[in-house]
Write an enzyme that holds these catalytic residues in place. Sequence first.
Site: not given
Length: 283
Positions: A130, A162
Site C-alpha cells: 500500500h 513492507n
Amino acid sequence: CFVMALRGASLVAGLASVAAFFKYTGLQAESDVFAATAPTSPPSGQIPPSEIMRYGLPSSDNLRYRMGYVMSYNNKHKTANWVCEVLTKERNSQNNADRKLCEFVVDDTVHPFFRSLNSDYKGTGFDRGHLANAANQRWSQAAMNDTFFLSNMSPQVGKGFNRDIWNRLEQWVRTLPGEYGVVSVCTGPLFIPVVEHGKAYMKYEVIGASQVAVPTHFFKVVLCETAGRAPEIMVDGTRGSWSTALQRHTDFTNDWLAFNIAIFNGLTHRLLDQSSPPPRLCD
C-alpha cells in the site's frame, strides 16, 4: 504508440493513418486510450480534495480522487507517482472498517493498457504494498476499500520491508495526529539511477505480464501542523531494510510543488552517494 508531425496537406493522410491504427488495434477512438487519464470525480462522502491538497499538488497528471486520498498515476510504471492523505485525531479515533472485508481489485478507471493486475504479483516474491495506508482509513469501510485498488500498490519486498520497517513507519505516522492537530502525508515510489564506471543508469525490475515497475526506493513526507506553531516536515527515503535518517524541516513554504523539487532533488543526490550507507533501522 506512435507520434506524427503533421503540416499542410499531410494532415488528411495523417488523420487517415490515425483512424487506420485505431481500427487495427480494435479501439473505437483515441479517447478510448486517453479517457482514463482525465481526473476522476470526487466520490460522495469523501474527505474533500481541498482539505487533502490545501497546499497544492506535487504534480497534476492522471489524478484520481478517492474517499480518503488523492493520487497521481503513472501509466508507464503501472503504479502511482504519489498519494496524498490527511490524518486527524478525530478520524483516527474511529474504527468503522474491517480489513477482512477488503479485496485487492483492478482499478477500472485506468485504461487496460496501463493497469496492473493481481496476476502480475503472483509468484514474484513481492507484496502488493500500500502507498495510501489501509489503516489510515478506518473511519469508513468505503474509504478503506479504496486503498485496495491495485493503482495504490507498488511491488515491495515483504519480510524486512513492507511487513517490518515500512509497517512501523506507517504505525508511527498514525500516532502523530495525537500530538499535532492535522497531519498531511505524501507517499510514493522512487526510481533512483545506479552509478557504474562513473555513469548513471536507470535500472529496475518489472514484474508480470503488465510489466509493473519495481521501485528502487520509497519516500514518505509528513507535514505536521499545530495551531500557533510553524509546520514541521519530516522526510524519509527508504531502500529495502535501509533508511536514511529522518530529517525535520521547518522552512515549508506552503507549496507542495516547490517543496517537492527542493526535497527530492536533495534526497536523490543523497541516495546516489553510496560511499557512506545510511544507518540501519531494523534487524
